[in-house]
Scaffold this active site. Structure first.
Site, PDB file in Angstrom:
ATOM      1  N   HIS A   1      26.356  87.682   0.614  1.00  0.00           N
ATOM      2  CA  HIS A   1      26.605  86.265   0.124  1.00  0.00           C
ATOM      3  C   HIS A   1      27.985  85.600   0.376  1.00  0.00           C
ATOM      4  O   HIS A   1      28.716  86.547   0.099  1.00  0.00           O
ATOM      5  CB  HIS A   1      25.613  85.605  -0.786  1.00  0.00           C
ATOM      6  CG  HIS A   1      26.286  86.134  -2.153  1.00  0.00           C
ATOM      7  ND1 HIS A   1      25.866  87.342  -2.703  1.00  0.00           N
ATOM      8  CD2 HIS A   1      27.366  85.781  -2.721  1.00  0.00           C
ATOM      9  CE1 HIS A   1      26.816  87.542  -3.740  1.00  0.00           C
ATOM     10  NE2 HIS A   1      27.632  86.529  -3.837  1.00  0.00           N
TER      11      HIS A   1
ATOM     12  N   HIS B   1      34.884  84.713  -0.256  1.00  0.00           N
ATOM     13  CA  HIS B   1      34.868  86.000   0.173  1.00  0.00           C
ATOM     14  C   HIS B   1      33.465  86.290   0.335  1.00  0.00           C
ATOM     15  O   HIS B   1      32.653  85.836  -0.447  1.00  0.00           O
ATOM     16  CB  HIS B   1      35.692  86.788  -0.896  1.00  0.00           C
ATOM     17  CG  HIS B   1      35.083  86.798  -2.071  1.00  0.00           C
ATOM     18  ND1 HIS B   1      35.258  85.748  -3.041  1.00  0.00           N
ATOM     19  CD2 HIS B   1      34.097  87.669  -2.555  1.00  0.00           C
ATOM     20  CE1 HIS B   1      34.266  85.837  -4.058  1.00  0.00           C
ATOM     21  NE2 HIS B   1      33.721  87.042  -3.783  1.00  0.00           N
TER      22      HIS B   1
HETATM   23  O1  3AM Z   1      29.471  88.488  -4.924  1.00  0.00           O
HETATM   24  P1  3AM Z   1      30.581  87.840  -5.302  1.00  0.00           P
HETATM   25  O2  3AM Z   1      31.710  88.706  -5.777  1.00  0.00           O
HETATM   26  O3  3AM Z   1      31.068  86.902  -4.512  1.00  0.00           O
HETATM   27  O4  3AM Z   1      31.200  88.509  -8.826  1.00  0.00           O
HETATM   28  C1  3AM Z   1      30.013  88.012  -8.796  1.00  0.00           C
HETATM   29  C2  3AM Z   1      29.175  87.646  -7.505  1.00  0.00           C
HETATM   30  O5  3AM Z   1      29.890  86.860  -6.665  1.00  0.00           O
HETATM   31  C3  3AM Z   1      29.803  86.469  -9.386  1.00  0.00           C
HETATM   32  O6  3AM Z   1      28.958  85.845  -9.041  1.00  0.00           O
HETATM   33  C4  3AM Z   1      28.340  86.330  -8.019  1.00  0.00           C
HETATM   34  C5  3AM Z   1      26.897  86.817  -8.216  1.00  0.00           C
HETATM   35  O7  3AM Z   1      26.718  87.607  -9.417  1.00  0.00           O
HETATM   36  N1  3AM Z   1      30.242  86.471 -10.787  1.00  0.00           N
HETATM   37  C6  3AM Z   1      29.718  87.157 -11.763  1.00  0.00           C
HETATM   38  N2  3AM Z   1      30.154  87.068 -12.951  1.00  0.00           N
HETATM   39  C7  3AM Z   1      31.276  85.857 -12.681  1.00  0.00           C
HETATM   40  C8  3AM Z   1      32.049  85.384 -13.716  1.00  0.00           C
HETATM   41  N3  3AM Z   1      31.993  85.396 -14.954  1.00  0.00           N
HETATM   42  C9  3AM Z   1      31.179  85.884 -11.276  1.00  0.00           C
HETATM   43  N4  3AM Z   1      32.011  84.993 -10.816  1.00  0.00           N
HETATM   44  C10 3AM Z   1      33.034  84.447 -11.769  1.00  0.00           C
HETATM   45  N5  3AM Z   1      32.975  84.538 -13.094  1.00  0.00           N
END
Ligand code: 3AM
Length: 169
Positions: free
Chosen positions: A37, A119
């Site tokens: 995603h 990203h």
């Molecule tokens: O797949 P991405 O990296 O875009 O990294 C986590 C993931 O994004 C992000 O939320 C998405 C679904 O889990 N994520 C998890 N914890 C996070 C946090 N504390 C976070 N992004 C920002 N802050």
């Protein structure tokens, strides 16, 4: 409570991204195709009532469809996430991500992060960056966005769409 986030789903593109990742040296543990995603806004844990209010807010969100070209590799060292993303992206993406983040902030959600770096994470637990020499070239035709919940299963984390909305001007 489940963790929530808004993202663009990538059903058309995900198989090509997986093929490409498999054909190139790529660090870390692969993210499963179903979980690919493009995050718009991370919200964090939310109860049922807050979730309902988020859904009501997202329903009112207007944004025309847009295209994002994924033509760069990258790595978040702290999160150990290796990704493909755009070098440049349309302003509609910034505006949509900001609006969704604000919907969350009004409900006391989010992580306070100000910068937005679009990203698509292709792997986690990556101890090094993917080669900058790699030249991904994909296009995301963004025509809808979804609210997801992150669910832990014995097979790992799974991102389930709770609701999706079309992008419309
Ligand atoms: O797949 P991405 O990296 O875009 O990294 C986590 C993931 O994004 C992000 O939320 C998405 C679904 O889990 N994520 C998890 N914890 C996070 C946090 N504390 C976070 N992004 C920002 N802050």
């Amino acid at each position: 409570m489940p963790k929530l986030f808004f993202a663009l789903p990538l059903p058309e593109l995900a198989p090509a991204l997986i093929d490409w990742r498999e054909q190139h040296p790529w660090p870390g543990l692969p993210v499963p195709e179903i979980n690919l995603h493009l995050t718009l806004a991370f919200l964090g844990e939310a109860d049922e009532a807050t979730q309902a209010r988020l859904i009501a807010a997202a329903e009112q969100q207007h944004c025309p469809p847009f295209t994002v070209r994924l033509d760069q590799t990258g790595w978040f060292a702290r999160a150990k996430a290796a990704w493909v993303g755009p070098r440049e992206w349309p302003n509609e993406l910034n505006v949509l991500a900001r609006a969704l983040r604000r919907h969350g902030e009004k409900l006391g959600l989010g992580n306070g992060e100000q910068g937005y770096r679009p990203h698509v994470t292709l792997s986690r637990k990556a101890n090094e960056a993917p080669s900058e020499l790699l030249a991904p070239d994909f296009e995301v035709q963004a025509d809808r966005f979804c609210l997801y919940r992150s669910v832990s299963t014995p097979d790992g984390v799974c991102y389930e769409p709770i609701a999706c909305w079309p992008l419309r001007a």
